[in-house]
Write a protein that holds these residues in place. Structure first.
Motif, mmCIF file in Angstrom:
data_model
loop_
_atom_site.group_PDB
_atom_site.id
_atom_site.type_symbol
_atom_site.label_atom_id
_atom_site.label_comp_id
_atom_site.label_asym_id
_atom_site.label_seq_id
_atom_site.Cartn_x
_atom_site.Cartn_y
_atom_site.Cartn_z
ATOM 1 N N THR A 184 0.819 -1.217 0.000
ATOM 2 C CA THR A 184 0.000 0.000 0.000
ATOM 3 C C THR A 184 0.847 1.260 0.000
ATOM 4 O OG1 THR A 184 -0.095 -0.065 2.418
ATOM 5 C CG2 THR A 184 -1.888 -1.144 1.213
ATOM 6 N N SER A 185 2.131 1.144 0.292
ATOM 7 C CA SER A 185 2.981 2.321 0.349
ATOM 8 C C SER A 185 4.391 1.949 -0.085
ATOM 9 C CB SER A 185 3.004 2.892 1.770
ATOM 10 O OG SER A 185 3.519 1.932 2.682
ATOM 11 N N SER A 186 5.208 2.969 -0.242
ATOM 12 C CA SER A 186 6.597 2.757 -0.637
ATOM 13 C C SER A 186 7.503 3.345 0.434
ATOM 14 C CB SER A 186 6.861 3.448 -1.980
ATOM 15 O OG SER A 186 8.058 3.051 -2.545
ATOM 16 N N PRO A 187 8.602 2.654 0.782
ATOM 17 C CA PRO A 187 9.111 1.413 0.206
ATOM 18 C C PRO A 187 8.406 0.180 0.755
ATOM 19 C CG PRO A 187 10.558 2.142 1.941
ATOM 20 C CD PRO A 187 9.521 3.208 1.797
ATOM 21 N N VAL A 188 8.597 -0.950 0.075
ATOM 22 C CA VAL A 188 8.089 -2.233 0.553
ATOM 23 C C VAL A 188 9.016 -2.727 1.657
ATOM 24 C CG1 VAL A 188 7.552 -4.606 -0.094
ATOM 25 C CG2 VAL A 188 7.151 -2.754 -1.721
ATOM 26 N N CYS A 189 8.433 -3.032 2.826
ATOM 27 C CA CYS A 189 9.234 -3.470 3.978
ATOM 28 C C CYS A 189 9.035 -4.967 4.236
ATOM 29 C CB CYS A 189 8.851 -2.670 5.216
ATOM 30 S SG CYS A 189 9.196 -0.898 5.057
ATOM 31 N N VAL A 190 9.899 -5.523 5.068
ATOM 32 C CA VAL A 190 9.842 -6.953 5.370
ATOM 33 C C VAL A 190 8.476 -7.323 5.944
ATOM 34 C CG1 VAL A 190 10.825 -8.809 6.777
ATOM 35 C CG2 VAL A 190 12.333 -7.117 5.732
ATOM 36 N N GLY A 191 7.932 -6.467 6.808
ATOM 37 C CA GLY A 191 6.645 -6.765 7.424
ATOM 38 C C GLY A 191 5.490 -6.865 6.454
ATOM 39 N N GLN A 192 5.664 -6.325 5.227
ATOM 40 C CA GLN A 192 4.603 -6.399 4.219
ATOM 41 C C GLN A 192 4.643 -7.697 3.418
ATOM 42 O OE1 GLN A 192 5.811 -2.321 2.700
ATOM 43 N NE2 GLN A 192 3.620 -2.173 2.396
ATOM 44 N N VAL A 193 5.756 -8.410 3.466
ATOM 45 C CA VAL A 193 5.885 -9.614 2.650
ATOM 46 C C VAL A 193 6.062 -10.873 3.493
ATOM 47 C CG1 VAL A 193 6.906 -8.302 0.754
ATOM 48 C CG2 VAL A 193 8.404 -9.409 2.423
ATOM 49 N N ARG A 223 11.900 -8.238 16.366
ATOM 50 C CA ARG A 223 10.864 -8.418 15.343
ATOM 51 C C ARG A 223 10.456 -7.072 14.755
ATOM 52 N NH1 ARG A 223 8.542 -11.885 19.178
ATOM 53 N NH2 ARG A 223 6.826 -10.412 19.535
ATOM 54 N N SER A 224 10.268 -6.088 15.620
ATOM 55 C CA SER A 224 9.869 -4.755 15.157
ATOM 56 C C SER A 224 10.933 -4.144 14.253
ATOM 57 C CB SER A 224 9.620 -3.848 16.367
ATOM 58 O OG SER A 224 9.283 -2.553 15.951
ATOM 59 N N ARG A 225 12.176 -4.343 14.609
ATOM 60 C CA ARG A 225 13.268 -3.816 13.795
ATOM 61 C C ARG A 225 13.308 -4.461 12.420
ATOM 62 N NH1 ARG A 225 19.682 -4.612 15.183
ATOM 63 N NH2 ARG A 225 20.503 -3.548 13.324
ATOM 64 N N ILE A 226 13.129 -5.779 12.391
ATOM 65 C CA ILE A 226 13.163 -6.496 11.111
ATOM 66 C C ILE A 226 11.975 -6.106 10.244
ATOM 67 C CG2 ILE A 226 12.983 -8.783 10.046
ATOM 68 C CD1 ILE A 226 14.608 -9.880 12.388
ATOM 69 N N GLU A 227 10.792 -5.993 10.844
ATOM 70 C CA GLU A 227 9.586 -5.640 10.080
ATOM 71 C C GLU A 227 9.737 -4.327 9.334
ATOM 72 O OE1 GLU A 227 5.889 -7.685 12.565
ATOM 73 O OE2 GLU A 227 6.531 -5.630 13.012
ATOM 74 N N SER A 228 10.471 -3.370 9.911
ATOM 75 C CA SER A 228 10.560 -2.031 9.322
ATOM 76 C C SER A 228 11.660 -1.890 8.274
ATOM 77 C CB SER A 228 10.797 -0.995 10.423
ATOM 78 O OG SER A 228 12.030 -1.222 11.074
ATOM 79 N N LEU A 229 12.454 -2.937 8.047
ATOM 80 C CA LEU A 229 13.545 -2.836 7.069
ATOM 81 C C LEU A 229 12.977 -2.765 5.647
ATOM 82 C CD1 LEU A 229 16.156 -5.364 8.500
ATOM 83 C CD2 LEU A 229 16.209 -2.867 8.623
ATOM 84 N N ASP A 230 13.446 -1.801 4.864
ATOM 85 C CA ASP A 230 12.951 -1.638 3.490
ATOM 86 C C ASP A 230 13.662 -2.592 2.544
ATOM 87 O OD1 ASP A 230 15.256 0.281 2.014
ATOM 88 O OD2 ASP A 230 15.158 0.420 4.197
ATOM 89 N N LEU A 231 12.912 -3.057 1.535
ATOM 90 C CA LEU A 231 13.443 -4.000 0.555
ATOM 91 C C LEU A 231 13.526 -3.402 -0.847
ATOM 92 C CD1 LEU A 231 11.446 -7.157 1.703
ATOM 93 C CD2 LEU A 231 13.884 -6.726 2.087
#
Length: 333
Positions: free
Chosen positions: A42-51, A62-70
């Protein structure tokens, strides 16, 4: 002689079982990143938590990993493939130790734009329209949202034809704050217009006084350096091209000041004004090997080698060009 085989095997099994138990307990401390086969962004960039879905480990990790951009979100109607190896590499790049996480699930995630329109859609359409209208180089623009646009809440069919038509409000205040109206068109039906406010900065290579420059002093590499800086207004500072042919200071210039065009003049007294304000001029625009000629009206006086503003007679759009000869101005893209 008989050996107690069964007790040895039993002891070995117990020992191995103990080892497996310890390893399993160790694994529970790792964050498990389970990739989905597909995802909607739904937004850019695509982060780990979206996939991916995350489990195990600490809440902070977990919170740190979820927010990492891909990657950047794909354009509407297109998709993006995210490999499991990319996710693993991104986590390690962020300084997360390999033993602190485990990537599982789908080997590839197919990411598509979400079925609803988002802020990013309108912002991108506004940015593109602004760059199209900007007379200079698009890479000189730095654009950021002044406020979040009011996006309509719509759910679109998977095969819906979606277009964003952007119109820049006049006058275009660059640099500064610009308003761009972006119309949402779905299946050729105009559903509404969203105003988008952008803060725009323009960066250019300009002349800066290295030290105090006295009136009448010739400008050279000894007292002037070229720096890339943000401008307060277009044509407010001298560019490297405007120093061609030799220039001198009309007045005292303090050290560190960006040099305005009004503060310099040709160092050669024999360089006359070739074009006067409101004179009709011919403008030659060169784009690669293509040469386009149009008629314009000078908005400033100009000598040979100076850059002046001229207004296209047909479009009424101002551009900046270099005086080549009497009545002739050249614009380069």
């Amino acid at each position: 002689m008989r050996f107690p085989i069964r007790p040895c095997v039993l002891a070995l099994a117990v020992a191995l079982g103990a080892c497996w138990t310890v390893r399993a307990d160790a694994d529970t401390d790792a964050v498990v990143v389970t990739l989905r086969p597909s995802a909607s962004a739904t937004s850019s960039p695509v982060c780990v938590g979206q996939v991916a879905s995350l489990s195990g480990g600490s809440r902070e990790l977990r919170s740190r990993i979820e927010s990492l951009d891909l990657a950047e979100r794909p354009a509407r109607g297109k998709s993006l493939l995210v490999l499991a190896e990319l996710v693993s590499y991104r986590l390690q790049l962020a300084g997360i130790e390999r033993g602190s996480f485990r990537v599982e699930g789908a080997p590839v995630v197919q990411v598509s734009a979400a079925g609803s329109v988002t802020e990013d859609d309108f912002l991108q359409a506004a940015r593109d329209a602004l760059r199209d209208r900007f007379p200079g180089r698009p890479e000189d623009l730095v654009v950021s949202p002044a406020q979040a646009p009011a996006v309509p809440q719509l759910t679109l069919a998977a095969k819906a034809e979606v277009r964003f038509e952007a119109e820049v409000r006049e006058p275009m205040s660059v640099p500064g704050r610009c308003r761009i109206d972006v119309a949402l068109v779905v299946n050729r039906e105009r559903l509404g217009v969203v105003p988008v406010l952008l803060d725009v900065k323009v960066y250019q290579s300009v002349a800066v006084a290295v030290r105090r420059i006295e009136a009448g002093e010739v400008l050279s590499e000894e007292n002037v350096r070229i720096e890339r800086r943000a401008l307060d207004a277009m044509d407010s500072c001298v560019t490297p091209k405007e120093l061609e042919g030799g220039r001198k200071a009309r007045r005292v210039l303090p050290a560190g000041q960006m040099i305005p065009p009004s503060a310099i003049e040709p160092s050669n007294a024999d360089n006359p004004i070739l074009i006067k304000q409101h004179d009709p001029v011919k403008v030659v625009a060169r784009v690669g090997k293509l040469c386009i000629t149009v008629l314009a009206e000078a908005q400033q006086d100009g000598r040979a080698g100076e850059s002046i503003r001229v207004r296209n007679v047909d479009s009424r759009k101002d551009v900046v060009g270099r005086v080549v000869s009497r009545g002739l101005v050249e614009v380069e893209y």
